[in-house]
Design a protein around this motif. Structure first.
Motif, PDB file in Angstrom:
ATOM      1  N   ILE A   1       0.840  -1.203   0.000  1.00 32.15           N
ATOM      2  CA  ILE A   1       0.000   0.000   0.000  1.00 32.15           C
ATOM      3  C   ILE A   1       0.873   1.250   0.000  1.00 32.15           C
ATOM      4  O   ILE A   1       0.615   2.201  -0.750  1.00 32.15           O
ATOM      5  CB  ILE A   1      -0.987  -0.021   1.195  1.00 32.15           C
ATOM      6  CG1 ILE A   1      -2.081  -1.065   0.936  1.00 32.15           C
ATOM      7  CG2 ILE A   1      -1.587   1.357   1.441  1.00 32.15           C
ATOM      8  CD1 ILE A   1      -2.999  -1.313   2.119  1.00 32.15           C
ATOM      9  N   GLN A   2       1.905   1.273   0.822  1.00 30.52           N
ATOM     10  CA  GLN A   2       2.824   2.428   0.850  1.00 30.52           C
ATOM     11  C   GLN A   2       3.434   2.664  -0.527  1.00 30.52           C
ATOM     12  O   GLN A   2       3.487   3.796  -1.010  1.00 30.52           O
ATOM     13  CB  GLN A   2       3.944   2.213   1.862  1.00 30.52           C
ATOM     14  CG  GLN A   2       3.524   2.253   3.296  1.00 30.52           C
ATOM     15  CD  GLN A   2       4.680   1.874   4.227  1.00 30.52           C
ATOM     16  OE1 GLN A   2       5.764   1.495   3.797  1.00 30.52           O
ATOM     17  NE2 GLN A   2       4.429   1.972   5.522  1.00 30.52           N
ATOM     18  N   LEU A   3       3.916   1.604  -1.149  1.00 32.64           N
ATOM     19  CA  LEU A   3       4.549   1.722  -2.465  1.00 32.64           C
ATOM     20  C   LEU A   3       3.555   2.160  -3.531  1.00 32.64           C
ATOM     21  O   LEU A   3       3.877   2.997  -4.387  1.00 32.64           O
ATOM     22  CB  LEU A   3       5.193   0.393  -2.858  1.00 32.64           C
ATOM     23  CG  LEU A   3       6.364  -0.053  -2.000  1.00 32.64           C
ATOM     24  CD1 LEU A   3       6.707  -1.509  -2.281  1.00 32.64           C
ATOM     25  CD2 LEU A   3       7.571   0.841  -2.230  1.00 32.64           C
ATOM     26  N   ALA A   4       2.346   1.600  -3.493  1.00 34.27           N
ATOM     27  CA  ALA A   4       1.330   1.954  -4.482  1.00 34.27           C
ATOM     28  C   ALA A   4       0.932   3.424  -4.353  1.00 34.27           C
ATOM     29  O   ALA A   4       0.775   4.122  -5.367  1.00 34.27           O
ATOM     30  CB  ALA A   4       0.111   1.052  -4.338  1.00 34.27           C
ATOM     31  N   LYS A   5       0.791   3.900  -3.119  1.00 34.97           N
ATOM     32  CA  LYS A   5       0.454   5.313  -2.913  1.00 34.97           C
ATOM     33  C   LYS A   5       1.565   6.224  -3.411  1.00 34.97           C
ATOM     34  O   LYS A   5       1.312   7.242  -4.056  1.00 34.97           O
ATOM     35  CB  LYS A   5       0.175   5.589  -1.435  1.00 34.97           C
ATOM     36  CG  LYS A   5      -1.184   5.139  -0.979  1.00 34.97           C
ATOM     37  CD  LYS A   5      -1.428   5.542   0.460  1.00 34.97           C
ATOM     38  CE  LYS A   5      -2.851   5.290   0.863  1.00 34.97           C
ATOM     39  NZ  LYS A   5      -3.136   5.772   2.214  1.00 34.97           N
ATOM     40  N   ALA A   6       2.818   5.853  -3.121  1.00 41.11           N
ATOM     41  CA  ALA A   6       3.960   6.679  -3.507  1.00 41.11           C
ATOM     42  C   ALA A   6       4.151   6.740  -5.022  1.00 41.11           C
ATOM     43  O   ALA A   6       4.644   7.741  -5.538  1.00 41.11           O
ATOM     44  CB  ALA A   6       5.233   6.159  -2.842  1.00 41.11           C
ATOM     45  N   SER A   7       3.763   5.682  -5.722  1.00 45.31           N
ATOM     46  CA  SER A   7       3.992   5.646  -7.166  1.00 45.31           C
ATOM     47  C   SER A   7       2.697   5.694  -7.980  1.00 45.31           C
ATOM     48  O   SER A   7       2.707   5.402  -9.165  1.00 45.31           O
ATOM     49  CB  SER A   7       4.807   4.407  -7.536  1.00 45.31           C
ATOM     50  OG  SER A   7       4.146   3.240  -7.113  1.00 45.31           O
ATOM     51  N   ASP A   8       1.594   6.068  -7.339  1.00 45.61           N
ATOM     52  CA  ASP A   8       0.290   6.155  -7.997  1.00 45.61           C
ATOM     53  C   ASP A   8      -0.007   4.880  -8.780  1.00 45.61           C
ATOM     54  O   ASP A   8      -0.293   4.909  -9.971  1.00 45.61           O
ATOM     55  CB  ASP A   8       0.232   7.383  -8.909  1.00 45.61           C
ATOM     56  CG  ASP A   8      -1.188   7.674  -9.379  1.00 45.61           C
ATOM     57  OD1 ASP A   8      -2.138   7.379  -8.627  1.00 45.61           O
ATOM     58  OD2 ASP A   8      -1.344   8.172 -10.509  1.00 45.61           O
ATOM     59  N   ALA A   9       0.083   3.747  -8.086  1.00 45.00           N
ATOM     60  CA  ALA A   9      -0.091   2.443  -8.715  1.00 45.00           C
ATOM     61  C   ALA A   9      -1.284   1.710  -8.113  1.00 45.00           C
ATOM     62  O   ALA A   9      -1.766   2.055  -7.041  1.00 45.00           O
ATOM     63  CB  ALA A   9       1.178   1.608  -8.526  1.00 45.00           C
ATOM     64  N   SER A  10      -1.725   0.694  -8.813  1.00 41.45           N
ATOM     65  CA  SER A  10      -2.726  -0.218  -8.272  1.00 41.45           C
ATOM     66  C   SER A  10      -1.990  -1.461  -7.775  1.00 41.45           C
ATOM     67  O   SER A  10      -0.782  -1.609  -7.996  1.00 41.45           O
ATOM     68  CB  SER A  10      -3.750  -0.591  -9.350  1.00 41.45           C
ATOM     69  OG  SER A  10      -3.126  -1.301 -10.397  1.00 41.45           O
ATOM     70  N   ILE A  11      -2.714  -2.339  -7.114  1.00 40.41           N
ATOM     71  CA  ILE A  11      -2.112  -3.555  -6.548  1.00 40.41           C
ATOM     72  C   ILE A  11      -2.754  -4.782  -7.166  1.00 40.41           C
ATOM     73  O   ILE A  11      -3.986  -4.880  -7.226  1.00 40.41           O
ATOM     74  CB  ILE A  11      -2.277  -3.586  -5.012  1.00 40.41           C
ATOM     75  CG1 ILE A  11      -1.564  -2.398  -4.378  1.00 40.41           C
ATOM     76  CG2 ILE A  11      -1.751  -4.909  -4.445  1.00 40.41           C
ATOM     77  CD1 ILE A  11      -1.788  -2.263  -2.884  1.00 40.41           C
ATOM     78  N   ASP A  12      -1.913  -5.699  -7.632  1.00 40.35           N
ATOM     79  CA  ASP A  12      -2.387  -7.015  -8.041  1.00 40.35           C
ATOM     80  C   ASP A  12      -2.135  -7.966  -6.885  1.00 40.35           C
ATOM     81  O   ASP A  12      -0.987  -8.194  -6.507  1.00 40.35           O
ATOM     82  CB  ASP A  12      -1.635  -7.526  -9.282  1.00 40.35           C
ATOM     83  CG  ASP A  12      -2.150  -6.930 -10.580  1.00 40.35           C
ATOM     84  OD1 ASP A  12      -3.134  -6.157 -10.533  1.00 40.35           O
ATOM     85  OD2 ASP A  12      -1.572  -7.239 -11.637  1.00 40.35           O
ATOM     86  N   ILE A  13      -3.210  -8.492  -6.295  1.00 48.50           N
ATOM     87  CA  ILE A  13      -3.091  -9.476  -5.226  1.00 48.50           C
ATOM     88  C   ILE A  13      -3.098 -10.847  -5.889  1.00 48.50           C
ATOM     89  O   ILE A  13      -4.091 -11.237  -6.508  1.00 48.50           O
ATOM     90  CB  ILE A  13      -4.261  -9.373  -4.231  1.00 48.50           C
ATOM     91  CG1 ILE A  13      -4.305  -7.989  -3.606  1.00 48.50           C
ATOM     92  CG2 ILE A  13      -4.160 -10.461  -3.170  1.00 48.50           C
ATOM     93  CD1 ILE A  13      -5.528  -7.763  -2.746  1.00 48.50           C
ATOM     94  N   VAL A  14      -1.990 -11.563  -5.765  1.00 46.36           N
ATOM     95  CA  VAL A  14      -1.853 -12.844  -6.451  1.00 46.36           C
ATOM     96  C   VAL A  14      -1.789 -13.957  -5.405  1.00 46.36           C
ATOM     97  O   VAL A  14      -0.939 -13.944  -4.519  1.00 46.36           O
ATOM     98  CB  VAL A  14      -0.593 -12.865  -7.340  1.00 46.36           C
ATOM     99  CG1 VAL A  14      -0.533 -14.156  -8.139  1.00 46.36           C
ATOM    100  CG2 VAL A  14      -0.570 -11.651  -8.278  1.00 46.36           C
ATOM    101  N   HIS A  15      -2.717 -14.889  -5.528  1.00 46.76           N
ATOM    102  CA  HIS A  15      -2.791 -16.026  -4.612  1.00 46.76           C
ATOM    103  C   HIS A  15      -2.718 -17.305  -5.429  1.00 46.76           C
ATOM    104  O   HIS A  15      -3.400 -17.433  -6.449  1.00 46.76           O
ATOM    105  CB  HIS A  15      -4.105 -15.988  -3.824  1.00 46.76           C
ATOM    106  CG  HIS A  15      -4.303 -17.166  -2.933  1.00 46.76           C
ATOM    107  ND1 HIS A  15      -3.612 -17.330  -1.765  1.00 46.76           N
ATOM    108  CD2 HIS A  15      -5.100 -18.252  -3.059  1.00 46.76           C
ATOM    109  CE1 HIS A  15      -3.988 -18.469  -1.190  1.00 46.76           C
ATOM    110  NE2 HIS A  15      -4.888 -19.048  -1.970  1.00 46.76           N
ATOM    111  N   VAL A  16      -1.877 -18.230  -4.987  1.00 52.04           N
ATOM    112  CA  VAL A  16      -1.750 -19.507  -5.676  1.00 52.04           C
ATOM    113  C   VAL A  16      -2.366 -20.604  -4.812  1.00 52.04           C
ATOM    114  O   VAL A  16      -2.010 -20.758  -3.646  1.00 52.04           O
ATOM    115  CB  VAL A  16      -0.277 -19.850  -5.977  1.00 52.04           C
ATOM    116  CG1 VAL A  16      -0.180 -21.191  -6.696  1.00 52.04           C
ATOM    117  CG2 VAL A  16       0.376 -18.756  -6.813  1.00 52.04           C
ATOM    118  N   VAL A  17      -3.271 -21.346  -5.412  1.00 55.46           N
ATOM    119  CA  VAL A  17      -3.873 -22.492  -4.751  1.00 55.46           C
ATOM    120  C   VAL A  17      -3.038 -23.706  -5.151  1.00 55.46           C
ATOM    121  O   VAL A  17      -3.051 -24.120  -6.311  1.00 55.46           O
ATOM    122  CB  VAL A  17      -5.342 -22.677  -5.167  1.00 55.46           C
ATOM    123  CG1 VAL A  17      -5.946 -23.896  -4.481  1.00 55.46           C
ATOM    124  CG2 VAL A  17      -6.142 -21.425  -4.862  1.00 55.46           C
ATOM    125  N   SER A  18      -2.310 -24.231  -4.197  1.00 54.61           N
ATOM    126  CA  SER A  18      -1.464 -25.393  -4.473  1.00 54.61           C
ATOM    127  C   SER A  18      -2.287 -26.671  -4.373  1.00 54.61           C
ATOM    128  O   SER A  18      -3.380 -26.689  -3.804  1.00 54.61           O
ATOM    129  CB  SER A  18      -0.306 -25.453  -3.476  1.00 54.61           C
ATOM    130  OG  SER A  18      -0.790 -25.745  -2.177  1.00 54.61           O
TER     131      SER A  18
END
Length: 137
Positions: A22-39
């Motif tokens: 969140i800190q990085l996304a705010k600082a660089s005006d970015a969105s976040i891709d939340i990636v979850h792997v189901v093993s």
């Protein structure tokens, strides 16, 4: 608009990694891709403790919902990506499929063996991802 890659498994480490994402996304005006792997292991364990596919999806949603809520509360956009396979392989492959400003991952996941060493997933992401990788303790 750039993107920040967040590897998420619902562990305490991935929740702390979210704060950094969140800190990085705010600082660089970015969105976040939340990636979850189901093993395969996660699928088998979840199947033994559930009543069906809908129940499994509901439990996964409940596990990750606090992350989604925190991103929305921060005023950021996100996309949830669910992959299937071995987490280390799938996360590296996905992290390198498009340009990310940062890859953020917790230092350890839900695997109990990984309590003794730097998580194998975070280690492989650090070695193989093309974007800068931030490992959060």
């Amino acid at each position: 608009m750039g993107k920040v890659f967040l590897a998420a498994d619902g562990s305490a480490h991935s929740k702390r990694a979210l704060e950094k994402a969140i800190q990085l996304a705010k600082a660089s005006d970015a969105s976040i891709d939340i990636v979850h792997v189901v093993s395969a292991k996660e699928s088998k364990e979840a199947a033994l403790n559930s009543t069906g596919k809908i129940d499994l999806e509901t439990k996964r949603q409940q596990m990750l919902q606090p992350l989604f809520d925190q991103i929305v509360a921060a005023g950021l956009e996100y996309e949830y990506i669910e992959l299937r396979g071995e987490p280390d392989i799938e996360l590296v492959k996905y992290a390198n499929h498009q340009p990310y400003e940062y890859v953020v991952v917790g230092s350890r996941g839900l695997n109990t063996f990984q309590e003794f060493v730097l998580g194998s997933v975070s280690h492989k992401l650090a070695k193989r991802a093309l974007a800068p990788v931030i490992i959060v303790k």
